[in-house]
Design a protein around this motif. Structure first.
Motif, PDB file in Angstrom:
ATOM      1  N   SER A 387      -7.614   4.869   4.357  1.00 50.04           N
ATOM      2  CA  SER A 387      -6.854   4.382   5.516  1.00 50.04           C
ATOM      3  C   SER A 387      -7.720   4.223   6.766  1.00 50.04           C
ATOM      4  O   SER A 387      -7.315   3.554   7.709  1.00 50.04           O
ATOM      5  N   ASP A 391      -5.902  -1.337   6.233  1.00 50.96           N
ATOM      6  CA  ASP A 391      -4.517  -1.213   6.679  1.00 50.96           C
ATOM      7  C   ASP A 391      -3.638  -1.147   5.426  1.00 50.96           C
ATOM      8  O   ASP A 391      -3.368  -2.167   4.790  1.00 50.96           O
ATOM      9  N   LYS A 393      -0.513  -0.645   4.826  1.00 52.00           N
ATOM     10  CA  LYS A 393       0.759  -1.366   4.781  1.00 52.00           C
ATOM     11  C   LYS A 393       0.533  -2.811   4.354  1.00 52.00           C
ATOM     12  O   LYS A 393       1.280  -3.344   3.520  1.00 52.00           O
ATOM     13  N   SER A 394      -0.477  -3.469   4.903  1.00 54.04           N
ATOM     14  CA  SER A 394      -0.729  -4.862   4.528  1.00 54.04           C
ATOM     15  C   SER A 394      -1.172  -4.956   3.072  1.00 54.04           C
ATOM     16  O   SER A 394      -0.796  -5.894   2.358  1.00 54.04           O
ATOM     17  N   ALA A 396      -0.219  -2.879   0.726  1.00 57.89           N
ATOM     18  CA  ALA A 396       1.002  -2.632  -0.038  1.00 57.89           C
ATOM     19  C   ALA A 396       1.880  -3.879  -0.072  1.00 57.89           C
ATOM     20  O   ALA A 396       2.455  -4.232  -1.119  1.00 57.89           O
ATOM     21  N   ASP A 397       1.989  -4.574   1.056  1.00 58.01           N
ATOM     22  CA  ASP A 397       2.798  -5.790   1.109  1.00 58.01           C
ATOM     23  C   ASP A 397       2.220  -6.878   0.207  1.00 58.01           C
ATOM     24  O   ASP A 397       2.954  -7.580  -0.499  1.00 58.01           O
ATOM     25  N   ASP A 476      -0.665   8.382  -1.334  1.00 56.00           N
ATOM     26  CA  ASP A 476      -0.207   7.821  -0.062  1.00 56.00           C
ATOM     27  C   ASP A 476       0.115   6.337  -0.206  1.00 56.00           C
ATOM     28  O   ASP A 476       1.114   5.850   0.345  1.00 56.00           O
ATOM     29  N   ILE A 480       3.741   4.298   0.301  1.00 54.86           N
ATOM     30  CA  ILE A 480       3.928   3.130   1.167  1.00 54.86           C
ATOM     31  C   ILE A 480       4.527   1.976   0.370  1.00 54.86           C
ATOM     32  O   ILE A 480       5.438   1.285   0.850  1.00 54.86           O
ATOM     33  N   ASP A 483       8.218   2.716  -0.192  1.00 54.40           N
ATOM     34  CA  ASP A 483       8.985   2.568   1.051  1.00 54.40           C
ATOM     35  C   ASP A 483       9.126   1.099   1.451  1.00 54.40           C
ATOM     36  O   ASP A 483      10.200   0.667   1.897  1.00 54.40           O
ATOM     37  N   GLU A 484       8.046   0.325   1.304  1.00 52.27           N
ATOM     38  CA  GLU A 484       8.100  -1.096   1.638  1.00 52.27           C
ATOM     39  C   GLU A 484       9.057  -1.840   0.709  1.00 52.27           C
ATOM     40  O   GLU A 484       9.801  -2.725   1.146  1.00 52.27           O
TER      41      GLU A 484
END
Length: 612
Positions: A387, A391, A393-394, A396-397, A476, A480, A483-484
């Motif tokens: 991390s 990033d 989150k990106s 994961a997306d 982790d 994410i 959750d996403e």
């Protein structure tokens, strides 16, 4: 003494030549008569110079019909007919009613979607040539007209490197002009898609312009969608990406494309993935490089370290600005696609990345961004926290989007990443989204198209292991992703399905039957394929719910003979489609020597190899 003349061989030779002469004459006449059809132009009276289209002969359906594919912006009561090589043209409808047209007459009272007999006549009414004719018109689709300087696409089609200047006119569905002016360039683009009959193109406007509500730029792509008979996949997936609130998602709008009067089909006019304040708004390191170097950047020598080997770095012998931390736009790629870019790098695993911007990167800049990606790759492989560099989150997306739509090319090509200056953000981001014609059941690979499979973005021949390692080794990251999916991704997909996935969000022109006739069969087949997209998405949502809501265990099949390929199947289910084994071989479970096939039920992760 009289000489004996051998007449018979000469006669035989002449007799043999007669059929050949007749054939040549017939072909010549046929070509001349075909020119009559080729000479026909139907023009909108408001601007005959560019709003002029020719006829298309249908070779796909044995209809022996010449089609006039009118754009939606033409007023059918205000179009004119022009032609060469005859005195006048007559049309005969199915009721035997004749309509006669002189050159440049208003072409009125011709009913659309009805077959006529068309006759090219001389002054005395004699028929020079006849055939079948039908006029069709698009509905509520913007029309894009491009006239190249040469008047042909032959030069452009002969090589993807070839380009021409051109004139362009774009009209929206209301008939208003969005752009009229010069194109600095039209040329080929794409990789596999460039080899198809319906070609994709890249265009550069003479001035930066907003087209059809999209952001201002000179650079645009015309996406052909030839392998996607539904015509909706690319736009549909980009819509999903946009709803996920990614930093930049290229906009795209359908247009009917006409080049030199020829209807080329239904295209997506798309923004490009590029560093620009109107598009991917990050620091422009290419611009900074220009400012700190005396000569144009292309005049400097390219240099390489470890060429063609893991750890390769290739850039330019140029000076670097003080801040080299960003921005970078780079793409995971492979084979010859990788070597087309002058600035590039390979990681220790051999994975290849092309640096799109800065296009002319200094060796210091190449080493900098390659070093960060190497840390992400190494950390993901060891199950460490990455991390600090990525990033999550990106990432994961991107993983959710690519995995859900089962994109054939994911993790191999057209897979983008970017990094801004550290003054803005020090992380590497995954994205922007790009290239989705071979997904949602259209991968043309039964293993990828299996709705109950996870491939972790490893299914392509040249795959990536970064996402597989993050999913399987980083708790982790898995959190994410879950959750996403639950809070962002699933609500988007569920709403699309509830509201009507096919036409509401893809916004495909539902009444446009011209494209199927021009290229891809018939409209009923296209509608069936569109329904397949919907059914695939519904099945995919059920599969993801089983994993992320019901917490079903996923067993992983590692293919020892297919470097990097990993397949995820829910425990207790049959494996389903497998990659083909070599001729005479089958897949064997390394642990117990048993054969593994599509009907085998899996209850634990296994490694398989080929055997007799």
């Amino acid at each position: 003494m009289m000489r004996k003349v051998r007449i018979m061989p000469v006669v035989l030779l002449l007799l043999a030549l007669i059929p050949l002469v007749l054939i040549i004459k017939y072909l010549g006449n046929d070509q001349e008569e075909t020119k009559l059809f080729d000479s026909v132009r139907i023009s909108d009276n408001s601007d005959k110079d560019i709003l002029s289209i020719g006829l298309h002969y249908d070779t796909n359906h044995d209809s022996d019909t010449w089609y006039a594919f009118l754009p939606s912006v033409f007023d059918p009561q205000n179009i004119h007919l022009s032609f060469k090589g005859c005195d006048h043209i007559e049309l005969e409808d199915i009721n035997g009613v004749h309509y006669s047209f002189d050159n440049n007459d208003r072409f009125k009272d011709v009913r659309q979607n009805e077959t006529y007999y068309i006759e090219f006549c001389d002054k005395r009414g004699g028929v020079i040539k006849k055939g079948k004719f039908m006029m069709m018109q698009s509905k509520k689709v913007p029309a894009l007209f491009i006239n190249t300087e040469s008047g042909s696409l032959d030069y452009i089609h002969s090589s993807k490197k070839h380009s021409e200047v051109a004139e362009m006119l774009l009209k929206n569905t209301d008939g208003n002009i969005e752009y009229r002016g010069r194109l600095s360039s039209i040329k080929g683009r794409g990789n596999t898609t460039w080899g198809y009959d319906k070609r994709p193109y890249a265009i550069i406007l003479e001035k930066s312009t907003s087209l059809l509500g999209m952001s201002r730029s000179k650079n645009w792509a015309l996406i052909a969608n030839y392998v996607d008979r539904s015509e909706i996949r690319d736009r549909f997936v980009k819509y999903i990406a946009g709803q996920m609130d990614m930093k930049f998602v290229p906009g795209c709008e359908y247009v009917d494309l006409y080049c030199n009067g020829e209807y080329r089909g239904l295209y997506l006019l798309s923004e490009k993935n590029e560093v620009d304040k109107q598009r991917l708004d990050i620091e422009d390191l290419q611009l900074k490089n220009r400012r700190v170097n005396v000569k144009p950047l292309g005049e400097y020598s390219a240099v390489s370290v470890n060429a063609s080997d893991p750890g390769e770095r290739r850039g330019f012998d140029i000076s670097s600005p003080e801040d080299i931390t960003g921005g970078y736009l780079f793409e995971k790629n492979y084979s010859d696609r990788y070597t087309r870019f002058p600035s590039r790098f390979r990681l220790n695993s051999g994975e290849k990345y092309c640096i799109r911007s800065p296009y002319n990167a200094s060796m210091e800049e190449v080493e900098y961004i390659a070093g960060i990606m190497q840390k992400i790759e190494d950390g993901a492989a060891e199950g460490e926290d990455v991390s600090e560099y990525a990033d999550l989150k990106s990432f994961a997306d991107k993983y959710l989007l690519e995995e859900f739509v089962a994109n054939e090319a994911s993790g191999a090509t057209s897979s983008f990443f970017y990094k801004d200056s550290d003054r803005v953000d020090s992380h590497v981001f995954a994205g922007p989204a790009w290239d989705y014609d071979k997904c949602l059941g259209n991968a043309m690979n039964p293993m990828i198209d299996d709705v109950r499979h996870m491939t972790f973005l490893t299914a392509h021949a040249s795959n990536t292991k970064i996402f597989f390692n993050l999913v399987t080794k980083n708790e982790d990251f898995r959190t994410i992703v879950r959750d996403e999916y639950l809070n962002v991704f699933r609500p988007i997909i569920q709403k699309i399905i509830n509201d009507g996935i096919v036409y509401e969000y893809a916004k495909i022109p539902t009444t446009d039957e011209m494209e199927p006739l021009r290229w891809q069969g018939n409209i009923d087949n296209v509608k069936n394929v569109v329904e397949d997209v919907e059914q695939f998405s519904i099945g995919r949502l059920k599969f993801f719910d089983d994993i992320f809501i019901d917490n079903d265990d996923v067993c992983i099949i590692t293919f020892d003979d297919r470097t990097g390929l990993e397949l995820g199947v829910i425990s207790g289910e049959a494996i389903g489609e497998l990659p083909p084994a070599d001729e005479g071989s089958k897949w064997i479970n390394e642990a117990n020597g048993e054969e593994i096939n599509e009907m085998s039920v899996i209850t634990e992760s296994i490694t398989v190899k080929q055997g007799k």
